[in-house]
Enzyme design. Structure first.
Site, PDB file in Angstrom:
ATOM      1  CG  ASP A   1      -0.329  -0.117   2.531  1.00 23.80           C
ATOM      2  OD1 ASP A   1       0.694  -0.810   2.635  1.00 23.80           O
ATOM      3  OD2 ASP A   1      -0.831   0.478   3.500  1.00 23.80           O
TER       4      ASP A   1
ATOM      5  CG  ASP B   1       2.628   1.831   7.658  1.00 30.24           C
ATOM      6  OD1 ASP B   1       2.295   2.987   7.323  1.00 30.24           O
ATOM      7  OD2 ASP B   1       2.146   0.830   7.130  1.00 30.24           O
TER       8      ASP B   1
ATOM      9  CG  HIS C   1       5.623  -1.313  10.077  1.00 31.29           C
ATOM     10  ND1 HIS C   1       4.424  -1.430  10.737  1.00 31.29           N
ATOM     11  CD2 HIS C   1       5.356  -1.583   8.761  1.00 31.29           C
ATOM     12  CE1 HIS C   1       3.481  -1.757   9.873  1.00 31.29           C
ATOM     13  NE2 HIS C   1       4.017  -1.855   8.669  1.00 31.29           N
TER      14      HIS C   1
END
Length: 318
Positions: A66, A210, A139
């Protein structure tokens, strides 16, 4: 410095939100820098006021789909839409291999040069106006956040005052504008800083996604004018955040607060908080503002102009 959010959903797109991508427009240089490039980013460019022909730098945080699935399509379209001079791409190990493999198997050949830079913590780019650095986040895979710092610049040069002092126009003006001291033909020494307005302080932007809450994010966001931080989950879903190493709204706010940032803009929201569900995005905003009041929620095509501050403002507010 103008920030435009091209995608604000986490994981998968929704009807109203595309997956991650944030553009930084630098109108004084006619440049666009892109942070992450989720699937469909080139379509978002077309729906925005941004010019893909001005794209020259792309910064990728990590290798989850993504955040990278839009890269090949965007790069291929750049070549067809009028070849840019060059695009520099910065990102974690594996990014260069991914692009080479995608190009090989799809028989995609770029008509302009592309340079992939594998980043390490520290300064990754610098020119006369900007310094870009990156740092590790926390992450499930290697992930980096980015910090963009605009260098301070001398205030507006007072041409009329220079003329009144009998300073001849020409190369001397350039030196005085830079704050240098020059010697005139008659022997007078003129300090350029005395002919310029207050120093204009450089702006600072941090991009952190992230990640779960970590000191790396706080360091990147230190005294930033704007912190762009993921807020995938609501505070009530903190257990999911810990399992998946994502942030809650309250974690994002805690980063901004600990970093003494000026403004927090949250993004990368889970689709689970759609209208009609028990928890909605307005709840995430309320949670964050309880900790860090100057918080906003990004949405696709939301644009924020980062204001310039004079150095005297920094002194008075510190």
């Amino acid at each position: 410095m103008q920030i435009t959010f091209l995608g604000t959903s986490s994981g998968v797109p929704t009807r109203s939100r595309n997956v991650s991508s944030v553009a930084l427009r630098l109108p004084q240089r006619a440049e666009v820098w892109l942070f992450d490039c989720g699937e469909g980013t080139q379509h978002q460019f077309l729906r925005s006021d941004l010019k893909v022909s001005q794209l020259c730098r792309i910064f990728i945080t990590h290798m989850h789909g993504d955040h990278i699935f839009g890269l090949m399509g965007l790069l291929a379209s750049c070549g067809l839409a009028g070849s840019p001079t060059r695009i520099d791409i910065y990102g974690p190990p594996g990014l260069d291999e991914y692009l080479r493999a995608s190009g090989r198997y799809s028989q995609t050949h770029f008509s302009y040069p592309i340079k992939v830079h594998t980043v390490q913590p520290g300064v990754i780019y610098e020119d006369d106006e900007f310094v870009v650095s990156c740092g590790p986040l926390k992450h499930r895979i290697t992930s980096f956040g980015y910090r963009v710092v605009e260098k301070d610049r001398v205030g507006r040069f007072d041409v009329e005052k220079a003329k009144a002092l009998g300073i001849p126009s020409g190369p001397l003006y350039g030196k005085l504008k830079r704050g240098e001291t020059v010697t005139l033909p008659d022997g007078r020494k003129i300090n350029g800083s005395e002919l310029c307005g207050p120093t204009e302080a450089g702006r600072k932007i941090a991009y952190c996604t992230d990640t779960i809450f970590c000191e790396g994010a706080v360091e990147l966001a230190q005294e930033a004018d704007v912190v762009i931080h993921e807020a995938t989950f609501a505070h009530q879903d903190a257990e999911l955040a810990y399992q998946r190493l994502h942030s809650t709204s309250t974690m994002a706010a805690q980063v901004a607060l600990a970093a003494q940032a000026k403004r927090l803009i949250m993004t990368h929201f889970s689709p689970r908080y759609a209208p009609g569900n028990a928890i909605q995005l307005s709840d995430l905003q309320d949670e964050a503002r309880a900790i860090f009041p100057n918080t906003e929620m990004a949405y696709d095509f939301f644009t924020y102009e980062v204001p310039r501050r004079q150095a005297t403002e920094l002194i008075s507010t510190s």
